[in-house]
Design a protein around this motif. Structure first.
Motif, mmCIF file in Angstrom:
data_model
loop_
_atom_site.group_PDB
_atom_site.id
_atom_site.type_symbol
_atom_site.label_atom_id
_atom_site.label_comp_id
_atom_site.label_asym_id
_atom_site.label_seq_id
_atom_site.Cartn_x
_atom_site.Cartn_y
_atom_site.Cartn_z
ATOM 1 N N UNK A 359 -2.528 0.002 -1.974
ATOM 2 C CA UNK A 359 -3.415 -1.161 -1.884
ATOM 3 C C UNK A 359 -3.781 -1.425 -0.428
ATOM 4 N N UNK A 360 -2.749 -1.488 0.426
ATOM 5 C CA UNK A 360 -2.996 -1.798 1.835
ATOM 6 C C UNK A 360 -3.818 -0.689 2.492
ATOM 7 N N UNK A 361 -3.523 0.563 2.122
ATOM 8 C CA UNK A 361 -4.277 1.672 2.710
ATOM 9 C C UNK A 361 -5.755 1.591 2.361
ATOM 10 N N UNK A 362 -6.058 0.980 1.218
ATOM 11 C CA UNK A 362 -7.451 0.890 0.782
ATOM 12 C C UNK A 362 -8.210 -0.257 1.427
ATOM 13 N N UNK A 363 -7.528 -1.086 2.208
ATOM 14 C CA UNK A 363 -8.190 -2.246 2.823
ATOM 15 C C UNK A 363 -8.686 -1.874 4.211
ATOM 16 N N UNK A 364 -9.742 -2.564 4.633
ATOM 17 C CA UNK A 364 -10.317 -2.247 5.934
ATOM 18 C C UNK A 364 -9.943 -3.312 6.960
ATOM 19 N N UNK A 365 -9.000 -2.959 7.830
ATOM 20 C CA UNK A 365 -8.609 -3.864 8.913
ATOM 21 C C UNK A 365 -9.215 -3.406 10.233
ATOM 22 N N UNK A 366 -10.095 -2.405 10.171
ATOM 23 C CA UNK A 366 -10.642 -1.854 11.401
ATOM 24 C C UNK A 366 -9.631 -1.001 12.144
ATOM 25 N N UNK A 367 -8.622 -0.452 11.405
ATOM 26 C CA UNK A 367 -7.599 0.388 12.032
ATOM 27 C C UNK A 367 -7.674 1.775 11.400
ATOM 28 N N UNK A 368 -7.095 2.758 12.105
ATOM 29 C CA UNK A 368 -7.007 4.074 11.491
ATOM 30 C C UNK A 368 -5.961 4.013 10.379
ATOM 31 N N UNK A 369 -5.982 4.978 9.436
ATOM 32 C CA UNK A 369 -4.972 4.954 8.359
ATOM 33 C C UNK A 369 -3.553 4.932 8.906
ATOM 34 N N UNK A 370 -3.296 5.701 9.980
ATOM 35 C CA UNK A 370 -1.948 5.724 10.524
ATOM 36 C C UNK A 370 -1.571 4.364 11.109
ATOM 37 N N UNK A 371 -2.511 3.768 11.820
ATOM 38 C CA UNK A 371 -2.235 2.451 12.404
ATOM 39 C C UNK A 371 -1.936 1.427 11.313
ATOM 40 N N UNK A 372 -2.743 1.462 10.234
ATOM 41 C CA UNK A 372 -2.511 0.527 9.140
ATOM 42 C C UNK A 372 -1.108 0.739 8.569
ATOM 43 N N UNK A 373 -0.745 2.003 8.379
ATOM 44 C CA UNK A 373 0.557 2.308 7.781
ATOM 45 C C UNK A 373 1.690 1.795 8.667
ATOM 46 N N UNK A 374 1.570 1.979 9.968
ATOM 47 C CA UNK A 374 2.625 1.547 10.879
ATOM 48 C C UNK A 374 2.715 0.025 10.917
ATOM 49 N N UNK A 375 1.565 -0.587 11.030
ATOM 50 C CA UNK A 375 1.521 -2.050 11.095
ATOM 51 C C UNK A 375 2.108 -2.661 9.825
ATOM 52 N N UNK A 376 1.682 -2.146 8.668
ATOM 53 C CA UNK A 376 2.187 -2.678 7.403
ATOM 54 C C UNK A 376 3.694 -2.435 7.271
ATOM 55 N N UNK A 377 4.156 -1.280 7.742
ATOM 56 C CA UNK A 377 5.584 -0.978 7.661
ATOM 57 C C UNK A 377 6.422 -1.980 8.436
ATOM 58 N N UNK A 378 5.990 -2.284 9.651
ATOM 59 C CA UNK A 378 6.737 -3.239 10.466
ATOM 60 C C UNK A 378 6.702 -4.622 9.834
ATOM 61 N N UNK A 379 5.525 -4.987 9.360
ATOM 62 C CA UNK A 379 5.372 -6.296 8.735
ATOM 63 C C UNK A 379 6.260 -6.403 7.490
ATOM 64 N N UNK A 380 6.209 -5.361 6.649
ATOM 65 C CA UNK A 380 7.023 -5.370 5.428
ATOM 66 C C UNK A 380 8.496 -5.467 5.793
ATOM 67 N N UNK A 381 8.908 -4.706 6.805
ATOM 68 C CA UNK A 381 10.307 -4.729 7.227
ATOM 69 C C UNK A 381 10.719 -6.149 7.619
ATOM 70 N N UNK A 382 9.862 -6.819 8.388
ATOM 71 C CA UNK A 382 10.211 -8.163 8.849
ATOM 72 C C UNK A 382 10.323 -9.127 7.673
ATOM 73 N N UNK A 383 9.363 -9.085 6.775
ATOM 74 C CA UNK A 383 9.418 -10.066 5.701
ATOM 75 C C UNK A 383 10.509 -9.773 4.682
ATOM 76 N N UNK A 384 10.804 -8.491 4.437
ATOM 77 C CA UNK A 384 11.912 -8.257 3.501
ATOM 78 C C UNK A 384 13.234 -8.705 4.117
ATOM 79 N N UNK A 385 13.294 -8.667 5.457
ATOM 80 C CA UNK A 385 14.517 -9.119 6.117
ATOM 81 C C UNK A 385 14.719 -10.618 6.022
ATOM 82 N N UNK A 386 13.617 -11.355 5.891
ATOM 83 C CA UNK A 386 13.758 -12.808 5.800
ATOM 84 C C UNK A 386 14.641 -13.193 4.610
ATOM 85 N N UNK A 387 14.566 -12.379 3.539
ATOM 86 C CA UNK A 387 15.388 -12.655 2.366
ATOM 87 C C UNK A 387 16.874 -12.664 2.675
#
Lengths: 442, 196
Positions: A359-387
């Motif tokens: 889903x996230x890869x299909x969205x246009x944030x104006x980033x390259x696919x790799x950048x999107x993947x890295x950014x989303x990974x860090x974000x996901x890591x942070x929010x899953x840690x909040x739990x």
């Protein structure tokens, strides 16, 4: 039944099994098996199982996980945590709230050699909590900052959940580690700010500790050298592309060398005994078994899910909704925070990434696919840690509560609130400015 | 939110304690395989980097490496991971979502555990059985590894005892949870992350 319906149905069954106390690895294995048999038939499924479990485990890429776990477990038993706290304390302990700031900084430093949040919280908690209580810190501040500080163990590279994200999404582990750096620094700054604000409102909650003579302060800071050396070798080696322009070690080699050096430091300067080494090997065995059962379940379930076409369909559908991609990202973050009320971070990642990542890869944030993947990974890591630090699960809070029995669970959860606020600010910043995460990535 | 007052847990049955010893010994064996992986990998990275570093200052040292290191590491890891699984199942360390069931009395909660352990028992039997067939296939086809030409049935066969111990341990955990239903007393180790 269409593939999409089957995919959705399987996910619903999976969630129902999870709610009914079926361990996540078993649930994914069971639903994946059912789906596989439904699509391909019983005999192909049985043939598939002749080699799949063994070959899934026999993975060079995956070996980075137990090696980082071993490194963290050895470091936890090695007395290095005491040095880190003493060093951080020498820097900031004499300010008001300084011991708490020293504790979270030591957690971040410990995170450089440990990839697990629970181990960081437990290890640093045992060292820092008695000190804070000795100098009259309020219970909630002391336990709250340790529970929150524990999450730095995962955020600061190396990080086991980040490795799992990298494997699930076919990303470069070293680049993800590099990307985690600035967000981790931001977390540390946010936590220190939360502590400053806490003691500005309640000056008696975190009294200043006496200032040590300069020579002792320097000695305490220098005594942290084993951790610094291990981290620099492993991190520079793994990110050879970034530091010297060509790759030096694979992540597995970095993890192996890190575990080896941690063991060396533990035995020589940490005074670790053979029985402690056996204990850390045993802990590694149990954690590895637990994680790999989930990985096997995910392998089977994802093989089935991909064949139903459900993730691609969902990605396509979301991309054509015409909603701002940032709003979709915010919704995903919200889902993670809600899921964090129910399950641990690894389970959450393994369960959701196969669906959210397309889903996230299909969205246009104006980033390259790799950048999107890295950014989303860090974000996901942070929010899953909040739990880990918010109710009702809040495993870090439980762990800290077990160390500091005199502070009630309620006080600890209250003590976590300022840190949670700091985290929400950070998550918003990281969503709004992908460049925070991507600054170090070439 | 005070932690649920930990109701007393009964110690595990004698068979459970014996199994714990066996599983622990097996897991430690796997753990030392992991240490072996660590040593191989460390040796190969030092054997590769050190000559390069020394070469930069003009000292010539031959590069050292272990032939087929990656292959060995992969096999060892798979054998090790299989060896870890029985201990996890016996000690209830496989993570689960306890949120919806944590306030249920033990004899109700154990009903869910009987079902979950039963499900794993079924899967574990299939996995152990197919692993054996996989080993026989590899033996029949005389498949070997790429570099060292190690017959591939060997690591499969080394994983087999662990896979069948998992079956046995899981069967035991079904029985243990069954006894919890009957007695209303929690028996043996608590589930990971659950207060009681």
């Amino acid at each position: 039944m269409s593939g999409f319906t089957a995919g959705m149905l399987s996910f619903a069954i999976l969630l129902a099994l999870l709610a009914a106390r079926v361990p996540i690895g078993v649930a994914m294995l069971a639903v994946g098996s059912g789906g596989f048999i439904w699509i391909a038939g019983l005999l192909p499924y049985l043939s598939f199982l002749k080699t799949t479990p063994f070959e899934t485990f026999a993975s060079y890429t995956l070996s980075v996980i137990p090696l980082f776990l071993l490194m963290g477990n050895v470091a936890a038993g090695a007395g290095l945590s005491k040095r880190l706290f003493a060093g951080a304390n020498a820097l900031v302990g004499h300010y008001r709230g300084g011991l708490a700031m020293a504790a979270v900084s030591a957690c971040a430093a410990f995170g450089t050699i440990c990839g697990s949040s629970l181990a960081t919280a437990a290890t640093m908690g045992r060292v820092a909590l008695p000190e804070m209580r000795k100098y009259g810190y309020a219970g909630g501040l002391a336990t709250g900052c340790m529970a929150a500080g524990g999450t730095l163990g995962i955020l600061v590279p190396p990080s086991v959940p980040l490795v799992i994200y990298a494997i699930l999404t076919d990303q470069n582990i070293a680049k993800l580690f590099l990307a985690a750096f600035i967000p981790a620094g931001l977390a540390l700054a946010g936590f220190c700010f939360a502590i400053r604000s806490y003691v500005a409102i309640n000056p008696e909650a975190g009294p200043a500790a006496p200032k040590l003579p300069p020579s002792e302060r320097v000695a305490a800071i220098l005594a942290t050298w084993p951790v610094v050396v291990i981290f620099v070798i492993v991190f520079v080696g793994m990110n050879g592309d970034f530091f010297v322009g060509r790759s030096l070690f694979t992540p597995t080699e970095g993890a192996a060398l890190g575990a080896f050096l941690a063991l060396l430091a533990a035995v020589t300067v940490g005074g670790m005994r053979t029985s402690d080494i056996v204990l850390s090997v045993r802990a590694t065995a149990e954690q590895t078994g637990m994680i790999f059962l989930i990985l096997l379940g995910a392998e089977l379930y994802n093989a089935f899910l991909a064949r139903t076409g459900m993730p691609q369909f969902a990605a396509h559908w979301v991309a054509n909704l015409g909603i701002s991609p940032y709003l979709i990202m915010a919704v995903i973050v919200l889902i993670y925070i809600l899921l964090g009320c129910l399950m641990d971070s690894l389970s959450m990642l393994l369960l959701t990434i196969p669906i959210f990542f397309p889903i996230v890869s299909g969205l246009d944030f104006g980033l390259t696919p790799e950048q999107t993947a890295i950014w989303f990974g860090i974000l996901a890591l942070i929010v899953v840690e909040l739990g880990l630090i918010h109710p009702p699960v809040g495993l870090n809070v439980y762990i800290i509560h077990n160390i500091a029995r005199d502070v009630s669970m309620m006080d600890t959860f209250k003590g976590v609130v300022p840190f949670l606020l700091a985290e929400f600010v950070r998550v918003s910043l990281i969503i709004a400015f992908p460049s925070i995460t991507l600054a170090l990535i070439k | 939110m005070e932690m649920v007052n930990a109701s007393s847990r009964e110690p595990d049955f004698l068979l459970g304690r014996i199994l714990a010893r066996v599983c622990e010994a097996l897991a430690l064996t796997g753990g030392f395989l992991l240490v072996g992986i660590m040593l191989i990998s460390t040796f190969s990275v030092i054997g590769r980097s050190l000559p390069e570093l020394l070469g930069a200052v003009g000292v010539q040292v031959p590069r050292l490496g272990i032939k087929g290191d990656i292959e060995l590491e992969q096999m060892a890891l798979a054998v090790a991971v299989f060896a870890f699984l029985p201990l996890c199942q016996l000690q209830r360390s496989n993570v689960l979502v306890g949120f919806f069931t944590k306030s249920l009395p033990v004899h109700h909660r154990a009903k869910f555990d009987v079902a979950a352990n039963g499900l794993l028992l079924l899967l574990a039997v299939v996995i152990a059985w197919q692993l054996a067939r996989g080993a026989l296939d590899k033996l029949a086809n005389a498949e070997t590894s790429m570099v060292l030409r190690i017959p591939e049935w060997i690591p499969y066969a080394l994983a087999l005892p662990s896979a069948w111990l998992l079956v046995f341990v899981t069967a035991y955990t079904v029985a243990r949870s069954w006894c919890e239903i009957r007695s209303g007393q929690a028996i043996g180790p608590a589930a990971a992350g659950e207060p009681n």
